[in-house]
Structures are given as C-alpha cells and as structure tokens.
Enzyme design. Structure first.
Site, PDB file in Angstrom:
ATOM      1  N   PRO A  16      39.589  40.947  54.734  1.00 47.79           N
ATOM      2  CA  PRO A  16      40.195  40.563  53.453  1.00 47.79           C
ATOM      3  C   PRO A  16      40.304  41.754  52.498  1.00 47.79           C
ATOM      4  O   PRO A  16      39.837  42.852  52.807  1.00 47.79           O
ATOM      5  CB  PRO A  16      39.223  39.530  52.919  1.00 47.79           C
ATOM      6  N   CYS A  17      40.875  41.478  51.351  1.00 46.00           N
ATOM      7  CA  CYS A  17      41.024  42.453  50.268  1.00 46.00           C
ATOM      8  C   CYS A  17      39.658  43.056  49.943  1.00 46.00           C
ATOM      9  O   CYS A  17      38.688  42.310  49.878  1.00 46.00           O
ATOM     10  CB  CYS A  17      41.580  41.725  49.045  1.00 46.00           C
ATOM     11  N   PRO A  18      39.490  44.322  49.699  1.00 38.50           N
ATOM     12  CA  PRO A  18      40.525  45.358  49.626  1.00 38.50           C
ATOM     13  C   PRO A  18      40.674  46.158  50.926  1.00 38.50           C
ATOM     14  O   PRO A  18      41.311  47.196  50.938  1.00 38.50           O
ATOM     15  CB  PRO A  18      39.962  46.287  48.546  1.00 38.50           C
ATOM     16  N   MET A  19      40.041  45.691  52.011  1.00 34.03           N
ATOM     17  CA  MET A  19      39.952  46.512  53.220  1.00 34.03           C
ATOM     18  C   MET A  19      41.295  46.935  53.825  1.00 34.03           C
ATOM     19  O   MET A  19      41.432  48.077  54.242  1.00 34.03           O
ATOM     20  CB  MET A  19      39.077  45.805  54.273  1.00 34.03           C
ATOM     21  N   ASP A  43      45.757  38.996  56.279  1.00 34.34           N
ATOM     22  CA  ASP A  43      45.595  38.767  54.843  1.00 34.34           C
ATOM     23  C   ASP A  43      46.959  38.515  54.197  1.00 34.34           C
ATOM     24  O   ASP A  43      47.776  39.429  54.106  1.00 34.34           O
ATOM     25  CB  ASP A  43      44.911  40.006  54.228  1.00 34.34           C
TER      26      ASP A  43
END
Lengths: 79, 182
Positions: A16-19, A43
């Site tokens: 998920p964010c921010p990966m 995502d």
C-alpha cells in the site's frame, strides 16, 4: 499499438501507500534514461499517484493497463 | 552618470542575493508534535512519499513527538525524580505508542497493528528505518528533551539527527515549499 519494450519489471503487488512510489522512485535510478519500467501494483491509489509522481519527477507514463485487480504502469525514465 | 549606474547595479545585486536567500526550495518541513501512532504514521507516510517525489525532507520532533525517538533498549542513569517519572510514563520509541482514538486500554492499538500487518502497511519502526535510508533529516527539539528529562544517550541511532531549537526549524521552514504541523 506498438509493443512497449520493458527493461525492468517491479512487482509491487500487495504494497500500500506510500511503498509503490517510494520503490519506483528508487527503481527508476537503476535503469538508463530512455529505458522503461513496468510497475505491477494492486493499489488503486496508484492510478492517481503514479502520474503525479511522474509529472513531479520529470518521467513519463507510457501506458496503464488494468484488469483482475492488478494495475500495470509503464514508466519511461526521461531524466 | 557612471557612478549612478554602478550604484544601481550594486543595488540590484543586493536584491538578487536576497532573493536567492529567501527562495523556497523543493523541500518539506514537518513539525511532529503528536506522539500518537496514527498521526506519526501519517507523518512518516508523507515523509517517505515526499522523498519519492524528489523533495528534501525535514522532520522536527517536539513535545509528545519526542518520545518516538527514544531507543527502547537504551537505559540511562542519573535522572532527577521528575525526569525518571516522565521517562517511565512516556513511550520508549515507536513500538510503544498508542492510537489517538479507539485505543480502548490498548486493545484498539493492538487490533490496528495486526490490521496494518495484514494489509502490508509498514509499521512505525519500519517507517523510521526507511526514512533514515532515504535521507530524511530529523531535528529534535532541545527544549522538549530538557522538559521531559530525556538524555541524548537514550535516543535512537539515526543517520541524520540534530538537536536544535525553533530557529533552526524556522530557517528550514522558510526555505520549504511545504510546511506541516502534525
């Protein structure tokens, strides 16, 4: 449409964010200018995030494919 | 005539230099005031995302944010009574902080942590480590350290950590396009 030649594939599924943008911003430095990364993500936020990231970092989204909950984004390193 | 011209040039030069000094850079400055799990997580998501967006990142930890940077394994001796009390009551690092809402005596926080794990959301510990790898700069408020009786020896080993006061933060903020208070 012409087939896109991919130089590096990044599997970001399940992250998920921010990966996704964090990883791609690192990964883009590992290819040459003009080369293409195929980022595979699950995502949904990536649909807005990757174009925003590309505009800010001066790179280019060539194509976005969607299907089966998986999004494939083709990014060309422009600088 | 020539003298007048030179004066004008000198005036313009001074103005240009001033412009360069006050120019906002591609930088984000954040004040991390809160010591809650959820708010700190938001701060670190923004910090790591900002690096990806090509921004320089500065995080200024103050007040309740300061205990986030304590090392859970480090012990220090020689604190006064108030310092020892604060030291015991405040969390020791990112692993011990709670949600700002729905903590429910720790149950809510535990549930949120297991949910984060299940959904692959990076933990605060991982976020802090990643921030270090990405070159996020951390500033720690010296006054908060002193107020809460924290010693430098009990803080984490972070690659780019500076103890400072409000002026240092404001200098960074003046040169940043984005400033946030979390």
């Amino acid at each position: 449409m012409e087939e896109i030649k991919v130089d590096k594939v990044m599997d970001l599924k399940g992250l998920p964010c921010p990966m996704p943008v964090v990883k791609v911003s690192k990964g883009i430095k590992e290819v040459q200018v003009g080369q293409v990364i195929e980022a595979i993500t699950t995502d949904p936020g990536a649909l807005a995030d990757f174009p925003a990231w590309a505009r800010t970092s001066g790179n280019e989204i060539l194509k976005t494919d969607q299907g089966d909950g998986v999004i494939k984004i083709y990014i060309k390193r422009d600088k | 005539m020539e003298e007048e011209l030179q004066n004008q040039i000198a005036g313009l030069k001074a103005q240009l230099e001033n412009l360069a000094v006050n120019q906002a850079e591609n930088k984000i400055s954040m004040i991390v005031f809160s010591g809650d799990l959820d708010k700190a997580l938001a701060a670190f998501v923004i910090a790591t995302g900002a690096v990806a967006m090509g921004l320089e990142v500065v995080m200024f930890f103050t007040f309740w944010g300061t205990p986030l940077l304590r090392d859970k394994l480090k012990k220090v001796a020689g604190k006064d009574m108030m310092g020892a009390m604060f030291g015991t009551m405040l969390p020791k690092g990112t692993g011990q902080v709670k949600l700002s809402k729905m903590n429910m005596a720790g149950m809510g926080t535990a549930m949120m942590k297991s949910l984060m794990k299940k959904k692959n959301v990076a933990s605060l510990e991982q976020m802090l480590e990643m921030a270090g790898e990405l070159g996020v700069k951390i500033f720690v408020c010296e006054m908060s350290m002193d107020l809460m009786g924290f010693k430098r020896e009990e803080m984490i080993n972070y690659p780019d950590l500076t103890y400072c006061g409000v002026a240092k933060f404001l200098e960074e903020a003046m040169h940043s396009k984005i400033q946030l208070f979390i």
